[in-house]
Design an enzyme around this catalytic site. Structure first.
Site, PDB file in Angstrom:
ATOM      1  N   LYS A   1       0.724 -11.215   6.422  1.00  0.00           N
ATOM      2  CA  LYS A   1       1.810 -11.527   5.492  1.00  0.00           C
ATOM      3  C   LYS A   1       1.763 -13.024   5.210  1.00  0.00           C
ATOM      4  O   LYS A   1       1.236 -13.804   6.026  1.00  0.00           O
ATOM      5  CB  LYS A   1       3.147 -11.168   6.168  1.00  0.00           C
ATOM      6  CG  LYS A   1       4.278 -10.942   5.213  1.00  0.00           C
ATOM      7  CD  LYS A   1       4.392  -9.497   4.754  1.00  0.00           C
ATOM      8  CE  LYS A   1       5.534  -9.334   3.762  1.00  0.00           C
ATOM      9  NZ  LYS A   1       5.722  -7.957   3.333  1.00  0.00           N
TER      10      LYS A   1
ATOM     11  N   GLY B   1      21.430  -4.426  -1.521  1.00  0.00           N
ATOM     12  CA  GLY B   1      20.316  -5.084  -2.215  1.00  0.00           C
ATOM     13  C   GLY B   1      19.830  -4.222  -3.364  1.00  0.00           C
ATOM     14  O   GLY B   1      19.345  -3.102  -3.154  1.00  0.00           O
TER      15      GLY B   1
ATOM     16  N   GLY C   1      17.504  -4.991  -5.842  1.00  0.00           N
ATOM     17  CA  GLY C   1      16.339  -5.588  -6.488  1.00  0.00           C
ATOM     18  C   GLY C   1      15.362  -4.505  -6.911  1.00  0.00           C
ATOM     19  O   GLY C   1      15.747  -3.399  -7.290  1.00  0.00           O
TER      20      GLY C   1
ATOM     21  N   VAL D   1      13.286  -2.514  -5.314  1.00  0.00           N
ATOM     22  CA  VAL D   1      13.323  -1.218  -4.620  1.00  0.00           C
ATOM     23  C   VAL D   1      14.719  -0.609  -4.682  1.00  0.00           C
ATOM     24  O   VAL D   1      14.879   0.577  -4.997  1.00  0.00           O
ATOM     25  CB  VAL D   1      12.887  -1.355  -3.140  1.00  0.00           C
ATOM     26  CG1 VAL D   1      12.876   0.010  -2.465  1.00  0.00           C
ATOM     27  CG2 VAL D   1      11.518  -1.988  -3.027  1.00  0.00           C
TER      28      VAL D   1
END
Ligand code: NAI
Length: 348
Positions: free
Chosen positions: A80, A180, A182, A184
């Protein structure tokens, strides 16, 4: 800064601190494991409060990618990257190119893609300075935005958990809190609404909340209240660390199933959830849809049916993980980690 003795250091193979004064780039790339193949995982751009926060995040996220790729049956290791910058104000073409050069220096040991704060058009720029990038919008086998596939996997896995815990065959009337909204989260809301679920949502971005309320008849709650919403399922789709001791104590949902990486604040939190009788679907087992989508591009496979087959495999694994956890009376997290460790040991 302590690295090798850091709380989240887990025998990572390589940790690269990349600085480019001309563009202002400050990035950390962590290659956790290449045992199953080149380390693959997205690049997150976030205005971390400190370098320590960025390091902790990249150490945990890259380890999570090793587990995720192993459980998803991909021939990819875990890695990552994080860029310390505000994507709204500090993202420039030159900075992304400099990041690409840092990825390129690893010679293919790490393959980057999208994560929070970084999208398909950014990856197109990164491609100008490295070929070790996926999740592209154009070109042979380009896989584009991974988030719709991530959302599909989370949706199907969430249904499995609802089936096991609540004994329901569909989501009609099931209350789901999505944190959230966003890439997804919004896709997940669309799928949940389509299946008849009742949505409770929150996001720090009010425009995103308004859009989901209008599109899907969701109820909005303040950011601080989503964890305690009176729902059946809590779906974290924002950032990590949301399931800490305090949140777990106040959670009213009996199922946690969402897309966010590193939802558990500490390893002990899986046991806390288990002791409270909350079924937690391990994030790294549930949110692999995106990396599965990216893996097709990395492997140079044209057929989109490959993604569907891998996604079915992922869901079959989740089914086994949840059943085995119930039979053995342990947390699904423990079973999922065992799964990953077995595959890694076999590869050795
Ligand atoms: P995104 O950046 O598009 O969306 C994140 C959303 O969370 C934003 O709307 C943001 O305003 C909101 N947010 C931030 N802090 C919040 C808070 N305290 N409360 C409520 N909302 C908050 O990111 P994306 O791509 O949707 O990813 C969401 C999560 O899923 C991340 O943890 C990511 O690592 C993980 N994930 C994403 C994948 C993908 O395919 N995009 C694949 C696997 C995991």
């Amino acid at each position: 800064m302590i690295v090798f003795e850091h709380r989240d250091f887990d025998e990572h193979e390589r940790i690269v601190f990349a600085r480019d004064a001309a563009t202002g780039l400050r990035a950390i790339i962590a290659v956790h494991s290449t045992r199953l193949g080149p380390a693959a995982g997205g690049c997150r751009m976030w205005p971390y409060a400190s370098e320590e926060d960025a390091l902790a995040d990249v150490l945990r996220l890259s380890r999570g990618m090793t587990l995720k790729n192993a459980v998803a049956g991909l021939d990819l290791g875990g890695g990552k990257a994080v860029i310390i910058a505000d994507p709204k104000t500090q993202k420039t073409t030159e900075l992304l190119r400099a990041f690409g050069r840092a990825v390129d220096d690893l010679g293919g040991r790490y393959i980057t893609a999208e994560d929070v704060g970084v999208d398909v058009s950014d990856m197109e720029i990164v491609r100008e300075t490295t070929r070790w990038v996926a999740g592209l919008g154009r070109g042979l086998h380009a896989s584009g935005d991974p988030s719709p596939v991530t959302a599909r996997g989370v949706f199907e896995g969430l249904k499995l958990a609802v089936g096991q815990r609540l004994g329901l065959e569909n989501l009609e009337g099931v209350k789901v809190a999505v944190q959230g909204l966003g890439h997804v989260g919004r896709n997940l809301c669309r799928l949940l609404h389509g299946a008849g679920a009742q949505l409770v949502v929150s996001d720090v971005d009010e425009a995103r909340v308004r859009a989901v309320v209008e599109e899907h008849g969701a109820s909005a709650v303040p950011v601080a209240s989503i964890v305690t919403a009176d729902v059946d399922v809590f779906a974290p789709c924002a950032l990590g660390g949301v399931l800490d001791a305090e949140a777990i104590e106040t959670l009213r949902a009996t199922i946690v199933a969402g897309a966010a990486n590193n939802q558990l604040a500490t390893a002990e939190d899986a046991n806390r959830l288990h002791r409270r009788g909350i079924l937690y679907v391990p994030d790294f087992a549930l949110n692999a849809g995106g990396i599965i989508n990216v893996a097709r591009e990395i492997a140079g496979i044209a057929d989109p049916a490959w993604v569907d087959a891998k996604l079915q495999g992922m869901l079959a694994n989740i089914d086994v993980i949840l059943r085995e956890a119930q039979e053995r009376g342990v947390s699904p997290q423990a079973i999922a980690e065992e799964f990953a460790r077995r595959r890694l040991a076999a590869a050795q």
